[in-house]
Design a protein around this motif. Structure first.
Motif, PDB file in Angstrom:
ATOM      1  N   LEU A 209       7.886   4.735  -5.141  1.00 35.49           N
ATOM      2  CA  LEU A 209       6.606   4.453  -5.788  1.00 35.49           C
ATOM      3  C   LEU A 209       6.500   2.967  -6.111  1.00 35.49           C
ATOM      4  O   LEU A 209       7.507   2.267  -6.263  1.00 35.49           O
ATOM      5  CB  LEU A 209       6.478   5.283  -7.061  1.00 35.49           C
ATOM      6  N   PRO A 210       5.278   2.430  -6.241  1.00 36.59           N
ATOM      7  CA  PRO A 210       5.108   0.992  -6.524  1.00 36.59           C
ATOM      8  C   PRO A 210       5.610   0.630  -7.909  1.00 36.59           C
ATOM      9  O   PRO A 210       5.464   1.397  -8.869  1.00 36.59           O
ATOM     10  CB  PRO A 210       3.595   0.788  -6.389  1.00 36.59           C
ATOM     11  N   GLU A 211       6.209  -0.546  -8.004  1.00 36.95           N
ATOM     12  CA  GLU A 211       6.711  -1.057  -9.265  1.00 36.95           C
ATOM     13  C   GLU A 211       5.652  -1.932  -9.935  1.00 36.95           C
ATOM     14  O   GLU A 211       4.741  -2.448  -9.294  1.00 36.95           O
ATOM     15  CB  GLU A 211       7.989  -1.865  -9.039  1.00 36.95           C
ATOM     16  N   LEU A 212       5.830  -2.112 -11.246  1.00 38.06           N
ATOM     17  CA  LEU A 212       4.910  -2.971 -12.013  1.00 38.06           C
ATOM     18  C   LEU A 212       5.366  -4.420 -11.877  1.00 38.06           C
ATOM     19  O   LEU A 212       5.975  -5.002 -12.777  1.00 38.06           O
ATOM     20  CB  LEU A 212       4.871  -2.531 -13.477  1.00 38.06           C
ATOM     21  N   THR A 213       5.090  -5.019 -10.760  1.00 39.02           N
ATOM     22  CA  THR A 213       5.406  -6.411 -10.498  1.00 39.02           C
ATOM     23  C   THR A 213       4.108  -7.198 -10.297  1.00 39.02           C
ATOM     24  O   THR A 213       3.019  -6.610 -10.189  1.00 39.02           O
ATOM     25  CB  THR A 213       6.300  -6.548  -9.258  1.00 39.02           C
ATOM     26  N   ARG A 214       4.235  -8.514 -10.222  1.00 38.95           N
ATOM     27  CA  ARG A 214       3.042  -9.344 -10.054  1.00 38.95           C
ATOM     28  C   ARG A 214       2.318  -9.069  -8.731  1.00 38.95           C
ATOM     29  O   ARG A 214       1.085  -9.012  -8.699  1.00 38.95           O
ATOM     30  CB  ARG A 214       3.403 -10.822 -10.188  1.00 38.95           C
ATOM     31  N   PRO A 215       3.038  -8.892  -7.602  1.00 41.83           N
ATOM     32  CA  PRO A 215       2.311  -8.567  -6.364  1.00 41.83           C
ATOM     33  C   PRO A 215       1.527  -7.260  -6.446  1.00 41.83           C
ATOM     34  O   PRO A 215       0.409  -7.175  -5.941  1.00 41.83           O
ATOM     35  CB  PRO A 215       3.418  -8.500  -5.313  1.00 41.83           C
ATOM     36  N   THR A 216       2.110  -6.231  -7.086  1.00 37.73           N
ATOM     37  CA  THR A 216       1.377  -4.967  -7.206  1.00 37.73           C
ATOM     38  C   THR A 216       0.191  -5.104  -8.147  1.00 37.73           C
ATOM     39  O   THR A 216      -0.868  -4.512  -7.914  1.00 37.73           O
ATOM     40  CB  THR A 216       2.318  -3.860  -7.707  1.00 37.73           C
ATOM     41  N   LEU A 217       0.350  -5.876  -9.217  1.00 38.28           N
ATOM     42  CA  LEU A 217      -0.779  -6.094 -10.127  1.00 38.28           C
ATOM     43  C   LEU A 217      -1.888  -6.883  -9.447  1.00 38.28           C
ATOM     44  O   LEU A 217      -3.070  -6.621  -9.672  1.00 38.28           O
ATOM     45  CB  LEU A 217      -0.307  -6.824 -11.382  1.00 38.28           C
ATOM     46  N   MET A 218      -1.521  -7.848  -8.603  1.00 40.94           N
ATOM     47  CA  MET A 218      -2.545  -8.578  -7.856  1.00 40.94           C
ATOM     48  C   MET A 218      -3.205  -7.693  -6.812  1.00 40.94           C
ATOM     49  O   MET A 218      -4.391  -7.849  -6.499  1.00 40.94           O
ATOM     50  CB  MET A 218      -1.912  -9.795  -7.180  1.00 40.94           C
TER      51      MET A 218
ATOM     52  N   LEU B 183       5.665  11.843   2.452  1.00 39.29           N
ATOM     53  CA  LEU B 183       6.854  11.020   2.336  1.00 39.29           C
ATOM     54  C   LEU B 183       6.546   9.631   2.895  1.00 39.29           C
ATOM     55  O   LEU B 183       6.905   9.285   4.020  1.00 39.29           O
ATOM     56  CB  LEU B 183       8.022  11.653   3.084  1.00 39.29           C
ATOM     57  N   ILE B 184       5.845   8.814   2.100  1.00 44.08           N
ATOM     58  CA  ILE B 184       5.457   7.466   2.470  1.00 44.08           C
ATOM     59  C   ILE B 184       6.094   6.494   1.474  1.00 44.08           C
ATOM     60  O   ILE B 184       6.016   6.698   0.261  1.00 44.08           O
ATOM     61  CB  ILE B 184       3.929   7.296   2.478  1.00 44.08           C
ATOM     62  N   ILE B 185       6.727   5.444   2.006  1.00 42.99           N
ATOM     63  CA  ILE B 185       7.385   4.438   1.175  1.00 42.99           C
ATOM     64  C   ILE B 185       6.387   3.327   0.884  1.00 42.99           C
ATOM     65  O   ILE B 185       5.810   2.739   1.804  1.00 42.99           O
ATOM     66  CB  ILE B 185       8.627   3.884   1.887  1.00 42.99           C
ATOM     67  N   HIS B 186       6.177   3.043  -0.390  1.00 41.12           N
ATOM     68  CA  HIS B 186       5.250   1.973  -0.761  1.00 41.12           C
ATOM     69  C   HIS B 186       5.865   0.620  -0.419  1.00 41.12           C
ATOM     70  O   HIS B 186       7.068   0.409  -0.597  1.00 41.12           O
ATOM     71  CB  HIS B 186       4.935   2.054  -2.251  1.00 41.12           C
ATOM     72  N   PRO B 187       5.077  -0.341   0.086  1.00 38.00           N
ATOM     73  CA  PRO B 187       5.655  -1.639   0.476  1.00 38.00           C
ATOM     74  C   PRO B 187       6.226  -2.435  -0.685  1.00 38.00           C
ATOM     75  O   PRO B 187       7.059  -3.316  -0.470  1.00 38.00           O
ATOM     76  CB  PRO B 187       4.468  -2.361   1.124  1.00 38.00           C
ATOM     77  N   TYR B 188       5.810  -2.143  -1.926  1.00 35.24           N
ATOM     78  CA  TYR B 188       6.305  -2.879  -3.082  1.00 35.24           C
ATOM     79  C   TYR B 188       7.144  -1.986  -3.996  1.00 35.24           C
ATOM     80  O   TYR B 188       7.120  -2.143  -5.211  1.00 35.24           O
ATOM     81  CB  TYR B 188       5.140  -3.471  -3.880  1.00 35.24           C
ATOM     82  N   CYS B 189       7.881  -1.070  -3.421  1.00 37.28           N
ATOM     83  CA  CYS B 189       8.703  -0.172  -4.225  1.00 37.28           C
ATOM     84  C   CYS B 189      10.117  -0.738  -4.376  1.00 37.28           C
ATOM     85  O   CYS B 189      10.526  -1.682  -3.679  1.00 37.28           O
ATOM     86  CB  CYS B 189       8.751   1.228  -3.602  1.00 37.28           C
ATOM     87  N   LEU B 190      10.877  -0.144  -5.279  1.00 30.25           N
ATOM     88  CA  LEU B 190      12.231  -0.619  -5.561  1.00 30.25           C
ATOM     89  C   LEU B 190      13.174  -0.350  -4.393  1.00 30.25           C
ATOM     90  O   LEU B 190      14.046  -1.177  -4.083  1.00 30.25           O
ATOM     91  CB  LEU B 190      12.749   0.063  -6.837  1.00 30.25           C
ATOM     92  N   PHE B 191      13.008   0.785  -3.748  1.00 27.43           N
ATOM     93  CA  PHE B 191      13.882   1.119  -2.612  1.00 27.43           C
ATOM     94  C   PHE B 191      13.747   0.097  -1.494  1.00 27.43           C
ATOM     95  O   PHE B 191      14.750  -0.328  -0.889  1.00 27.43           O
ATOM     96  CB  PHE B 191      13.529   2.521  -2.104  1.00 27.43           C
TER      97      PHE B 191
ATOM     98  N   GLY C 123       4.493   1.961   4.173  1.00 31.22           N
ATOM     99  CA  GLY C 123       3.155   1.395   4.157  1.00 31.22           C
ATOM    100  C   GLY C 123       3.172  -0.118   4.322  1.00 31.22           C
ATOM    101  O   GLY C 123       4.227  -0.765   4.261  1.00 31.22           O
ATOM    102  N   TYR C 124       2.019  -0.681   4.504  1.00 28.51           N
ATOM    103  CA  TYR C 124       1.889  -2.127   4.689  1.00 28.51           C
ATOM    104  C   TYR C 124       0.611  -2.608   4.020  1.00 28.51           C
ATOM    105  O   TYR C 124      -0.283  -1.813   3.683  1.00 28.51           O
ATOM    106  CB  TYR C 124       1.898  -2.499   6.176  1.00 28.51           C
ATOM    107  N   THR C 125       0.532  -3.905   3.816  1.00 30.79           N
ATOM    108  CA  THR C 125      -0.631  -4.518   3.178  1.00 30.79           C
ATOM    109  C   THR C 125      -1.353  -5.406   4.181  1.00 30.79           C
ATOM    110  O   THR C 125      -0.744  -5.953   5.106  1.00 30.79           O
ATOM    111  CB  THR C 125      -0.214  -5.351   1.963  1.00 30.79           C
ATOM    112  N   ILE C 126      -2.649  -5.544   3.987  1.00 31.22           N
ATOM    113  CA  ILE C 126      -3.489  -6.394   4.830  1.00 31.22           C
ATOM    114  C   ILE C 126      -3.934  -7.588   4.000  1.00 31.22           C
ATOM    115  O   ILE C 126      -4.752  -7.445   3.083  1.00 31.22           O
ATOM    116  CB  ILE C 126      -4.708  -5.621   5.362  1.00 31.22           C
ATOM    117  N   ASP C 127      -3.349  -8.761   4.294  1.00 31.77           N
ATOM    118  CA  ASP C 127      -3.693 -10.019   3.612  1.00 31.77           C
ATOM    119  C   ASP C 127      -3.527  -9.919   2.095  1.00 31.77           C
ATOM    120  O   ASP C 127      -4.263 -10.556   1.330  1.00 31.77           O
ATOM    121  CB  ASP C 127      -5.129 -10.446   3.937  1.00 31.77           C
ATOM    122  N   LYS C 128      -2.574  -9.095   1.661  1.00 33.57           N
ATOM    123  CA  LYS C 128      -2.278  -8.915   0.235  1.00 33.57           C
ATOM    124  C   LYS C 128      -3.478  -8.407  -0.564  1.00 33.57           C
ATOM    125  O   LYS C 128      -3.529  -8.535  -1.785  1.00 33.57           O
ATOM    126  CB  LYS C 128      -1.801 -10.232  -0.393  1.00 33.57           C
ATOM    127  N   LEU C 129      -4.447  -7.818   0.123  1.00 35.71           N
ATOM    128  CA  LEU C 129      -5.659  -7.342  -0.548  1.00 35.71           C
ATOM    129  C   LEU C 129      -5.834  -5.844  -0.437  1.00 35.71           C
ATOM    130  O   LEU C 129      -6.418  -5.227  -1.325  1.00 35.71           O
ATOM    131  CB  LEU C 129      -6.897  -8.044   0.041  1.00 35.71           C
TER     132      LEU C 129
END
Length: 585
Positions: free
Chosen positions: A135-144, A165-173, A231-237
């Motif tokens: 799952l996504p962590e509470l970090t600055r990239p996820t908040l942005m 079973l999808i791995i979030h790109p900003y997860c701890l694992f 998962g992946y992000t598109i231009d961090k947006l």
């Protein structure tokens, strides 16, 4: 008469069989009239008539019956004859004729068209328990990415509710997994070409090297599988968590390189040739084994395609740590470039020796000239590195003479061109970093030079020029910026926070604003302007229109009069009072 009576009796029998009530009616008449008239004989009736004789005489007929109770019978006078005529009851049943018309079936030609059925694979939704590490962590990239902590928690809830079973790109694992694969990638891109070039055959099939390769290959195979569920992000947006889009994106981007990096072609070739050598140990088999072994060394270099994982790991690490925020992105780019140059030096050194090894160390080669065939691995690598640095830095051909043979000549030419390209890249990158790192200072220098040209054009005195230039230096401290434009480009709330941090304590040092509410203080802060005065500058004179009020942030202000002198320091104020009168006397 008897025959006729029998026929009539038979007829009554048939009538009885048809009507069903003829005998009952006859018995009722006999019982009624015989009781009144005395004993009588019954005759069988047939066809509606019967004859009854006197008592004592025989009664003929099948249907005649003599009552056994003689006492209740009355005897008629002799010669008296009772004729009873039975009514003829003809019961005719209506003949019902049911005529069913033969149905005529008109056969119509029916064209049956088979429907086109598109059979799609059965989609089975399986609910997978998603681990917390995915799952996504509470970090600055996820908040942005999501905007707030509530949005991040909502995204977590959606992932858990979906059950995919999808791995979030900003997860701890993924953080730890990319760190581990990045370290293994660095080890592989260094040791794989080194082993293919300098290791002996026994070392290549030995247990330590084989176990190391098997462990690395297994981890990278697992990495390829996990990439289909990451998962992946598109231009961090925008964050993409759809399984179908993830698979298509990975197949069209990095899958071919990752698949090439995990193909165990060298293992297959080595094991096959080694088994054939054990079965048939003759000269031809041994020569074939050597050829296949050389091909296996070349195929082992396919693991260098794992270098793409290192690029992705570094890019992800930059996103998570936000190094650009601290202004070290330019320094990191230079570090990456130096590491790339060193890695190319290492690869070129291994390739120089590998080409000679594949050619079975020809007599006109540099390895034979230096007599390196029987030297240690460290000695061979040192000479190969020296030769590579000489080529790439265009310093010569190392300790050997001009290259001999077509393979060695081409390899030296490619090495020289690669070194020249790296030099150009390094110089251009360093120039761009130097230009971009001091942008504000460069603008200040341009403004400073422009001001000097203006002062010289106006032919101002030298002392005045120095004061003007010193004023620019004290105000901007060597870096040019426009505070008014910067504050206009940010939001009103941020602008108020900046002004509060810069001016609120200074403003509250004035007694007038100590008990004022926040609305008044905020309104006054918006109107404040930053001004710098040099030593011996005259701010205003006595008798001037007082339309400004000054609050001292640092320095000393001297209020001079004919009879007195007063010094004001940090926190003091001067200018207009609330009555419009001048505070400076």
């Amino acid at each position: 008469m008897e025959e006729e009576g029998e026929e009539k009796a038979a007829g009554v029998g048939k009538g009885e069989g048809r009507a069903g009530f003829g005998m009952d009616f006859k018995r009722w008449v006999q019982s009624t009239f015989l009781r009144r008239l005395g004993p009588a004989g019954g005759g069988g009736g047939g066809g509606g008539s019967s004859r009854v004789g006197a008592v004592g005489e025989g009664v003929r007929g099948d249907d005649a019956r003599v009552p056994e109770d003689r006492e209740s019978q009355r005897v008629l006078p002799r010669g008296f004859q009772l004729n009873v005529s039975w009514p003829k009851v003809n019961v005719s049943w209506p003949q019902v004729c049911l005529s069913c018309p033969r149905p005529r079936i008109a056969w119509t030609k029916i064209n049956v068209v088979r429907p086109q059925v598109s059979v799609s694979p059965l989609k089975v939704n399986v609910f997978w328990p998603v681990p917390r590490a995915f799952l996504p962590e509470l970090t600055r990239p996820t908040l942005m990415l999501y905007g707030s902590e509530a949005a991040v928690m909502k995204a977590r809830g959606k992932i858990l509710a979906a059950g995919q079973l999808i791995i979030h790109p900003y997860c701890l694992f993924r953080n730890y997994w990319l760190l581990m694969t990045g370290i293994l990638t660095v080890i592989n891109i260094i040791l794989v070409p080194f082993g293919a070039s300098f290791f002996t055959d026994d070392m290549l099939i030995g247990a330590p090297w084989t176990i190391f390769n098997i462990i690395c290959d297994f981890i990278f195979v697992v990495d390829v599988i996990l990439n289909f569920f990451t998962g992946y992000t598109i231009d961090k947006l925008e964050n993409v968590m759809d399984s179908q889009l993830i698979k298509m994106n990975y197949i069209t981007t990095w899958f071919i390189l990752d698949l090439t990096g995990i193909l165990p072609l060298d293992y297959i070739l080595t094991m096959t040739s080694y088994r054939n050598l054990k079965v048939r140990s003759n000269n031809s088999t041994y020569n074939r084994y050597n050829k296949i072994n050389r091909l296996a060394r070349v195929c082992s270099l396919l693991r260098l395609f794992r270098f793409s994982r290192l690029l992705r790991s570094v890019q992800y690490l930059e996103e998570m740590q936000e190094w650009t925020k601290y202004g070290i992105n330019a320094i990191l780019s230079l570090i990456y470039l130096f590491c790339l140059i060193i890695l190319i030096w290492h690869w070129n050194s291994c390739l120089q020796f590998l080409i000679q090894k594949l050619l079975n160390f020809p007599e006109n080669g540099w390895v034979h000239d230096e007599e390196l065939e029987d030297k240690s691995i460290g000695y061979k690598y040192s000479f190969s590195l020296l030769r590579t640095l000489s080529h790439m830095n265009t310093l010569g051909y190392g300790t050997s003479k001009v290259p001999k043979g077509i393979p060695e000549t081409w390899l030296v030419s490619i090495s020289v061109l690669t070194g020249t390209a790296l030099h150009i890249l390094l110089v251009s990158r360093m120039t761009a970093v130097a230009a971009s790192s001091n942008g504000s200072k460069r603008v200040y220098q341009d403004k400073y030079d422009e001001c000097k040209i203006y002062l010289h054009f106006r032919r101002l005195p030298h002392e005045l020029r120095c004061r003007v230039l010193e004023h620019l230096h004290n105000k901007f401290k060597g870096k040019w910026f426009d505070e008014r434009k910067i504050l206009e480009e940010i939001s009103e709330s941020l602008r108020l926070e900046v002004m509060t941090h810069s001016c609120r304590d200074l403003l509250l040092s004035v007694p007038w604003f100590v008990k004022a509410n926040n609305i008044i203080i905020n309104s006054v802060m918006k109107e404040l302007k930053y001004e710098v005065f040099q030593m011996k500058d005259t701010i205003f004179r006595k008798g001037a229109i007082g339309n400004k009020m000054y609050i001292i942030e640092r320095g000393v202000v001297v209020i001079e009069d004919a009879d007195s002198e007063k010094k004001l320091t940090k926190g003091n104020y001067f200018g207009d009072d609330d009555r419009g009168e001048s505070l400076l006397l």
